[in-house]
Scaffold this active site. Structure first.
Site, PDB file in Angstrom:
ATOM      1  N   ASP A 137     -26.505  -4.423 -11.798  1.00 47.56           N
ATOM      2  CA  ASP A 137     -26.695  -4.986 -13.056  1.00 47.56           C
ATOM      3  C   ASP A 137     -25.505  -5.789 -13.259  1.00 47.56           C
ATOM      4  O   ASP A 137     -24.659  -5.583 -12.707  1.00 47.56           O
ATOM      5  CB  ASP A 137     -27.163  -4.306 -14.172  1.00 47.56           C
ATOM      6  CG  ASP A 137     -26.175  -3.243 -14.634  1.00 47.56           C
ATOM      7  OD1 ASP A 137     -25.557  -2.620 -13.606  1.00 47.56           O
ATOM      8  OD2 ASP A 137     -25.783  -3.053 -15.791  1.00 47.56           O
ATOM      9  N   GLU A 167     -25.267  -0.306 -15.894  1.00 50.71           N
ATOM     10  CA  GLU A 167     -23.872   0.112 -16.004  1.00 50.71           C
ATOM     11  C   GLU A 167     -23.222  -0.904 -17.154  1.00 50.71           C
ATOM     12  O   GLU A 167     -22.485  -0.541 -17.888  1.00 50.71           O
ATOM     13  CB  GLU A 167     -22.959  -0.276 -14.676  1.00 50.71           C
ATOM     14  CG  GLU A 167     -21.742   0.378 -14.792  1.00 50.71           C
ATOM     15  CD  GLU A 167     -20.465  -0.387 -15.435  1.00 50.71           C
ATOM     16  OE1 GLU A 167     -19.435   0.128 -15.735  1.00 50.71           O
ATOM     17  OE2 GLU A 167     -20.686  -1.694 -15.569  1.00 50.71           O
TER      18      GLU A 167
END
Ligand SMILES: [Zn+2]
Ligand SMILES: [Zn+2]
Ligand SMILES: [Zn+2]
Ligand SMILES: [Zn+2]
Lengths: 476, 476
Positions: B100, B166
C-alpha cells in the site's frame, strides 16, 4: 401628543397569518450568500422583495455591485434600494436589513426542514433566516401594509436598503452606502437597523454600542516542508513549539490581555456608567445557559456584561497548517499560522492596537531566541461603534417599546461587530439605532434557527410604533 | 568462499528495463490504504503481487484479516504470504514489505502524475510508492527472476510477508505475525525488512535501531458548544487559552523535554557509543538540505545524529477542533484536542513514559487554575527497537554491500519507528535487519516521491547478494 396606535396594532393582529405567510415564502428561498451554487436563489430573494415592495406602492432601484471578488463570472446579488413616501414635511428614516442567510443543511442536525417555516406548539417559527434577517426585513413591509389596510397615514418617509451578501462580508455594500449617502440616502434623518437580538427572551432592548474587531494572523516558518517527527524530531527547531509559546504570551485564562499598553487605550469606567449595569435584565444563569457551561471568567452579572460590552477581549481561534484532523499523524508542520482577534472598545484606535500587537509579538519572539521566522499580519479591522442613546431616534424607540411591550427597554451594547452600523453612521452623519426584533434564544447562524411569533408580530407593531414616535419626537 | 555473483549482477543489468516495467505496473495501481474508496485498488495491488509470485514459481497464501475496525463492511486487503524454495539444507530468510502507499493527488504539487512512473534525465523514477515500498518489495521478486534467467541456484528459502495496510497502522498484521510465527514463519532463520532509507544519497547503510513513539492527545473542554468571540469573548474561560499554555510546558525550542523525570529513563551515553558517530557518512549540509533550512537545534553532526537516534524528542503536531482553515473565523472553539508525541529510546518503558506525561499534564493544569477540563490520553505506543549488529544477518548484509557498492555500509539507527520490526523480532525470536534500498532524498510520504534507477537496480543486486552471503555466513 402620543400617537394613536390602537387601530394599527389591531390591524397587525388581524393580518398576522398573512405576515407569517410572507415570512414562509421568504424562508422557502434558500438565499445562502456563501454558496455560489445558490446565488440564483439569493437573486430570487432580492426580486421577491422588489415585487412585494412594488405591490405596496414603494419605488425600487436594484443596484448590482458587479462581480464577486475572487469569483470570476459570479455576479453579486442586487442591493435593493426602496423608498416609500416622499413628503418633505415628514421625517425620513433609513432602514437596513439583509435578505441572504447562513448555510443550512437538514443533516447538520435541524429538527425540521430549514427551508420550510415550521411553527410549533409554542408558536416558535423555525426556519433558516426566520430571525436573521428575513423576519425583521419583512417587518418593515408588514408595517407599511398594516398602515394601508388600517387606512392610517404613514408617519414618515421610509428609505430601505436591503442587501444580499451580509453573511459573506457585505461585499459591495460599503461602496454603495458611501456613494449614495448624499444621493439616494440624502433625506435620511436617522438610521434604524434591525439585525440583532434581545439580551434575553422577555425584555426588549435598544442597542447603542458594538465592539470592534481586529483580526490577526501570525505565521511561523522554519523548515522548507513538513517533516516526519521520527526522522527530524530533536534535530529541528519546530515552528509549533515556538508558536504555542508565543500564543501563551497573549492572554491569560482570566481574560487579561498581556499585550503591554493595550489596557491604557480603554476608556475609563465612570461611576455613572458602572451604575447602569445592575438594572439590565440579565442574569448569570442566562449566561450559563447560552454557554452551555458554568466556565465563566466572572461570577457577577455586572462584570460579565462589562467584559462583553466595554472591555477588550482576545481569543485564539486556531492554527492553520498544523495537523487538525481526527486521528494521529506524526508530522512536524513546517509553516503554522495562528489566528487570533481582539475585540476593541472605546477609545482603542485600530492602528494603535496593531502597533502594540506587533511590538508585543516581536518582543516575545526575541525572548524565544529561535531560528524560525515570525510574520504577524492584520487580516481585517472593524472599529467599535457607540451612538448617543439620548438622540430622538432612541427616545422614539424607547416610547415605541413602552407602547407595544409596556416596559422600558434596556439600553445595551453588544460584544460582536455589525460593521455596516459604523459605515452608515460615518457616511450619513446621522444617528444609528439598533432595534432588535428577535430574542437571545433564536439561534441565528446555528441549527434550528427560529423567530417567535410574538417577536415577529409584536415586532412589526414595534417598527410601526417607532416610526410614529419618530414623527413626533422633538429635535434635540 | 565468497559467492560468485558476476553472472547474477550481469543478468540484473540485462533485465533492468523489465524490472522498471514491473515497478511501472505497480505504481499505476493507486493502492492508498487510507482511502476507503480506493480499497479495491489496494486489493488489486495484492493480487498483482500474487500473480507475479505465482508466475515465478512461488507458492502464495492470501490472508484476509477481516473488517477494518471502525469501518463496518470495509474488508482489509489481503496479507500476501509467499514461499520460494523449501530446501531443508538452506537457510530460510523471512522478508517483509508493504504494497500500500500514501495518498497522492497531482494538485498537491506533484510535478508529474503520481500514478505514472516517470523517469527523468537523471534516472530518477518518480511515482507514489516507487521507494515506499513497492520498489523494495519488487526487488525481492526481481532477485528471484534474475536467478532463474541466469540459471543460478537460489541460495536460500525465501519467506515473504507483504501487507497492504502499512500506511494506515498495519491493521491486522501483528495478530497474523504472532499467529504464524511458529507456523508459516517457523523455518525463518532471520528477518530482513527493506522499508527505510539510506542516511544520505551515496553510501548504503544497515539499520539496527529505531526509536519508539508514544502518541498522546490532550483534550480541553469548557463551553457546551462553539461560541462567537464577539458575543462571548471576555466572559468565558477559553479552552484554547488553556491549551496553548499547557502545550508551552512540554518542550522548549532547544528540544529539551520539560517533563520531569523523563530524561532519567534514557540510557546513558558510553564513550564507546559516542565515538561511533564521527565516522558516519553524514554532514550538517545533508541535514540542512533535507530540512530545506538551517533551522537545526544543533550545529554539530554528532549531536544531530544522537538527537535523532538515541535521545527522545517531543513534537506538537497540531490541534483538532480549533479553526484550522484559511481565512478568518471568529470562533471560540468549545473543545480542542492537541496531539503530541514523544519519540522514545532505550531504556524508556512506554508505561513509565505515560505515567510521567500524565503527571506532568495534571500538575501543569493545576497551575493554570482554570474552570475548563483536561483529558490526556495515550493514542498509541510503539516501543523502540535495537538489534545486535554483530549477528550473521548483519555481516552477510555488510558483505553484500561491499560486493555491490564497494564500500562498507554505515551502521545506523533511525529516529522513526517501524513497529513491525519489533513485532517480528519478538514473535520469531530471530535477528531482524533493516536493509534499505532508497536514499534520503526519495521523499517518501511527500510530493514527488521517487526511487533512483541506481538504487532500484543495484538494490536488486544487493538483495540477491545478501541472500548469497546469508547462505555462507557462519553461525555466530
Ligand atoms: Zn444578520
Ligand atoms: Zn447573520
Ligand atoms: Zn514504508
Ligand atoms: Zn510509508
Amino acid at each position: 401628543m402620543a400617537p394613536q396606535l390602537d387601530t394599527y396594532f389591531k390591524t397587525v393582529d388581524e393580518l398576522a397569518d398573512q405576515f407569517i405567510d410572507r415570512l414562509r415564502k421568504a424562508v422557502a428561498i434558500p438565499s445562502v450568500s456563501a454558496d455560489p451554487d445558490l446565488r440564483p436563489k439569493v437573486v430570487e430573494m432580492g426580486l421577491f422583495l422588489e415585487k412585494e415592495l412594488l405591490a405596496l406602492g414603494a419605488t425600487v432601484e436594484k443596484r448590482y455591485p458587479g462581480e464577486q471578488p475572487g469569483f470570476p463570472g459570479l455576479q453579486l446579488p442586487p442591493i435593493i434600494l426602496s423608498r416609500y413616501g416622499s413628503d418633505p414635511k415628514k421625517r425620513t428614516i433609513l432602514v437596513y436589513g439583509h435578505y441572504d442567510v447562513q448555510p443550512a443543511l437538514k443533516e447538520d442536525g435541524w429538527a425540521t426542514d430549514p427551508w420550510v417555516l415550521t411553527v410549533d406548539e409554542k408558536d416558535r417559527m423555525y426556519g433558516r433566516g426566520s430571525t436573521d434577517d428575513k423576519g425583521p426585513v419583512l417587518g418593515w413591509l408588514n408595517a407599511i401594509e398594516a398602515h394601508q389596510k388600517a387606512g392610517i397615514d404613514f408617519p414618515v418617509n421610509l428609505l430601505m436598503c436591503f442587501e444580499g451578501m451580509e453573511e459573506y462580508g457585505s461585499e459591495g455594500l460599503d461602496d454603495l452606502i458611501i456613494a449614495e449617502a448624499k444621493k439616494y440616502f440624502k433625506d435620511a434623518d436617522a438610521v434604524c437597523i434591525s439585525d440583532n437580538y434581545w439580551l434575553g427572551t422577555e425584555k426588549p432592548c435598544l442597542t447603542y454600542g458594538l465592539r470592534g474587531c481586529s483580526y490577526y494572523s501570525v505565521e511561523v516558518t522554519g523548515p522548507g516542508q513538513d517533516l516526519h517527527s521520527g526522522v527530524y524530531g530533536g534535530t529541528v527547531v519546530e515552528p509549533m513549539t515556538d508558536l504555542v509559546n508565543l500564543l501563551g504570551t497573549l492572554v491569560d485564562n482570566k481574560g487579561k490581555i498581556l499585550i503591554e499598553g493595550l489596557s491604557d487605550l480603554v476608556a475609563p469606567l465612570t461611576e455613572e456608567e458602572q451604575s447602569l449595569y445592575g438594572d439590565i435584565a440579565f442574569t448569570m444563569d442566562d449566561l450559563y445557559e447560552s454557554l452551555g457551561s458554568k466556565t465563566t471568567i466572572h461570577e457577577k452579572k455586572e462584570e460579565a456584561l462589562m467584559a462583553r460590552w466595554r472591555y477588550p477581549s482576545l481569543s485564539i481561534h486556531g492554527i492553520e497548517g498544523a495537523f487538525s484532523a481526527p486521528g494521529a499523524k506524526t508530522v512536524i508542520p513546517a509553516k503554522v499560522t495562528a489566528k487570533f482577534s481582539i475585540r476593541t472598545v472605546p477609545n482603542m484606535q485600530p492602528d494603535e492596537v496593531d502597533a502594540l500587537v506587533f511590538k508585543h509579538i516581536h518582543k516575545a519572539w526575541e525572548k524565544l531566541n529561535t531560528k524560525n521566522k515570525v510574520k504577524p499580519e492584520l487580516m481585517h479591522a472593524g472599529k467599535w461603534w457607540v451612538a448617543s442613546p439620548k438622540h430622538w431616534n432612541f427616545s422614539a424607540a424607547t416610547k415605541a417599546v413602552q407602547s407595544v411591550f409596556g416596559v422600558t427597554p434596556d439600553f445595551t451594547r453588544e460584544g460582536g461587530s455589525i460593521p455596516v452600523t459604523l459605515t452608515f453612521e460615518q457616511a450619513t452623519g446621522k444617528n444609528v439605532l439598533l432595534l432588535p426584533m428577535g430574542s437571545s434564544t433564536d439561534a441565528a447562524h446555528s441549527i434550528n434557527e427560529k423567530l417567535d411569533k410574538r417577536n415577529y408580530i409584536e415586532g412589526t407593531k414595534l417598527l410601526g410604533s417607532y416610526l410614529h414616535h419618530v414623527a413626533e419626537e422633538p429635535q434635540v
